[in-house]
Scaffold this active site. Structure first.
Site, PDB file in Angstrom:
ATOM      1  N   ASP A 146     135.081  20.535  60.590  1.00  0.00           N
ATOM      2  CA  ASP A 146     135.373  19.693  59.429  1.00  0.00           C
ATOM      3  C   ASP A 146     135.804  20.579  58.263  1.00  0.00           C
ATOM      4  O   ASP A 146     136.086  21.760  58.450  1.00  0.00           O
ATOM      5  CB  ASP A 146     134.168  18.811  59.076  1.00  0.00           C
ATOM      6  CG  ASP A 146     132.981  19.610  58.540  1.00  0.00           C
ATOM      7  OD1 ASP A 146     133.096  20.840  58.313  1.00  0.00           O
ATOM      8  OD2 ASP A 146     131.911  19.010  58.329  1.00  0.00           O
ATOM      9  N   SER A 201     123.693  24.304  55.502  1.00  0.00           N
ATOM     10  CA  SER A 201     124.266  23.378  56.482  1.00  0.00           C
ATOM     11  C   SER A 201     124.672  24.042  57.795  1.00  0.00           C
ATOM     12  O   SER A 201     124.817  23.370  58.807  1.00  0.00           O
ATOM     13  CB  SER A 201     125.488  22.668  55.896  1.00  0.00           C
ATOM     14  OG  SER A 201     126.479  23.605  55.531  1.00  0.00           O
ATOM     15  N   HIS A 229     132.908  23.425  58.023  1.00  0.00           N
ATOM     16  CA  HIS A 229     132.087  23.960  59.119  1.00  0.00           C
ATOM     17  C   HIS A 229     132.878  24.211  60.390  1.00  0.00           C
ATOM     18  O   HIS A 229     133.822  23.480  60.681  1.00  0.00           O
ATOM     19  CB  HIS A 229     130.945  22.980  59.421  1.00  0.00           C
ATOM     20  CG  HIS A 229     130.129  22.667  58.211  1.00  0.00           C
ATOM     21  ND1 HIS A 229     130.348  21.550  57.441  1.00  0.00           N
ATOM     22  CD2 HIS A 229     129.124  23.344  57.615  1.00  0.00           C
ATOM     23  CE1 HIS A 229     129.501  21.545  56.422  1.00  0.00           C
ATOM     24  NE2 HIS A 229     128.748  22.620  56.497  1.00  0.00           N
TER      25      HIS A 229
END
Ligand code: NAG
Ligand code: NAG
Length: 355
Positions: free
Chosen positions: A319, A34, A322
């Site tokens: 978040d 990600s 991340h």
């Protein structure tokens, strides 16, 4: 050399122009999780936490678009691409159909995936990411002939951002409490990583930028669930151990494989430096996610249902897992330009200059 296929006949002039224009830079092929994904998971049947193509993600992206990047704006691959002269990172494999695009590179990364194929079930695992790269390589070969395709791949940069989810899953499953098991886990993980690198090398890849792993134990998802609110030290230790062993093995591999060059960045050192002296880097909050809810905004995922902060440039975390684009930018600058502290044995810039 194979004659150009008929569909390619019309495109040949524009492709040559692209090649000439892009001469100063190099194509970028991206594999990983990600931290690098820019949309490959958007249409996959994976858990919500492996997706980000909804607000408030992308709130600072040009046009405020939630592309599938796990960021308020750009991610680290975008910044590296920008330092190389591209406007943005290469397009996701899931939407790349044009040969023209492929010549500048493709992003195969899938959020939730890891080094081990069983990490992140339902995501595009590393073996499949490499297979997808092979498909692109085959298309280049069909269109341009073997020699030219091989040359393009050998003069491209391969960005690999992985291992993070393997360690998260191992920690969730075991607590990473047993030193002998941890050692075994890391050894297996690095063995598998080396196999993937060899596979890419056997398909013509020569230049690798490998992002190490950072302070996994400090993500708001974990600190918000830790009664003391502090980082999970065992996971940070595991991350450091991984980096030490992975770097040693990559270095060994490069002396064995003719023509292999690499830059391994010490993301752990980068994040230490930022967390210990945030003000130096223009960051004031290294604990709370900007977008989320609950303690440290780390209890839930960033979606349209939760609030977000307005001083996003001051936050380390976007978040629950991340960083913000501000931190993606700082770490990419360190990896790209700094050859003394953060990169072994050379910076990305030196890697590219030598291609
Ligand atoms: C890796 O992905 C492929 C393609 O989706 C799948 O067939 C394979 O089972 C996966 N491997 C593991 C161990 O999940
Ligand atoms: C937002 O909340 C609504 C109502 O509770 C729910 O149906 C929806 O799935 C939530 N959306 C996300 C992205 O979590």
């Amino acid at each position: 050399m194979a004659s150009p296929s008929s569909f390619f006949g019309i495109g040949i002039v524009s492709i040559l122009l692209v090649l000439t224009k892009a001469k100063a830079t190099v194509p970028i092929f991206v594999l990983g999780d990600s931290l690098a994904d820019n949309g490959n998971n958007n249409n996959l049947n994976v858990p919500l936490l492996d997706k980000s193509n909804f607000a408030h993600n992308g709130i600072d992206f040009p046009g405020r678009i939630a592309t599938g990047r796990f960021s308020n704006g750009f991610n680290g691959v975008d910044y590296i691409a920008r330092f190389l002269g591209f406007p943005i990172g290469p397009p996701p494999y899931s939407t790349t159909t044009e040969l023209n695009q492929m010549l500048r590179g493709v992003n195969f990364a899938s959020a939730g995936s890891g080094i081990q194929d069983y990490t992140g079930p339902g995501t595009i695992n590393m073996t499949t990411q490499i297979k997808n790269f092979q498909k692109v390589a085959q298309l280049l070969q069909q269109a341009l002939g073997q020699n030219r395709a091989e040359h393009i791949i050998a003069t491209s940069m391969f960005i690999i951002v992985t291992a993070n989810n393997d360690m998260f899953e191992y920690y969730f499953a075991t607590g990473a409490a047993n030193a002998a098991s941890n050692q075994q886990f890391i050894n297996n993980l690095v063995d598998r990583f080396i196999q993937h690198l060899m596979s890419l090398y056997n398909h013509g890849a020569r230049n690798f930028y490998i992002a190490g792993t950072g302070h996994l134990g400090c993500v708001p998802f974990l600190t918000s669930r830790n009664p003391g609110g502090t980082c999970i030290d065992t996971l940070n230790q595991l991350s450091m151990k991984y980096n030490t062993i992975a770097l040693a093995r990559v270095s060994q591999l490069s002396s064995r494989l003719q023509g292999m060059r690499y830059s391994y960045s010490n993301i752990y050192r980068m994040t230490s430096d930022i967390i210990e002296n945030p003000i130096l880097f223009g960051i004031t909050d290294v604990q709370n996610a900007c977008c989320g809810n609950g303690k440290f905004n780390g209890e839930v995922q960033c979606t349209t249902n939760v609030t977000y902060c307005h001083n996003r440039n001051d936050h380390f975390y976007w978040d629950w897992f991340h960083p913000t684009q501000a931190v993606y930018k700082i770490t990419s600058q360190m990896a790209f330009f700094d050859s003394l502290i953060y990169s072994t044995p050379i910076s990305i810039q030196q890697l590219v200059m030598g291609i």
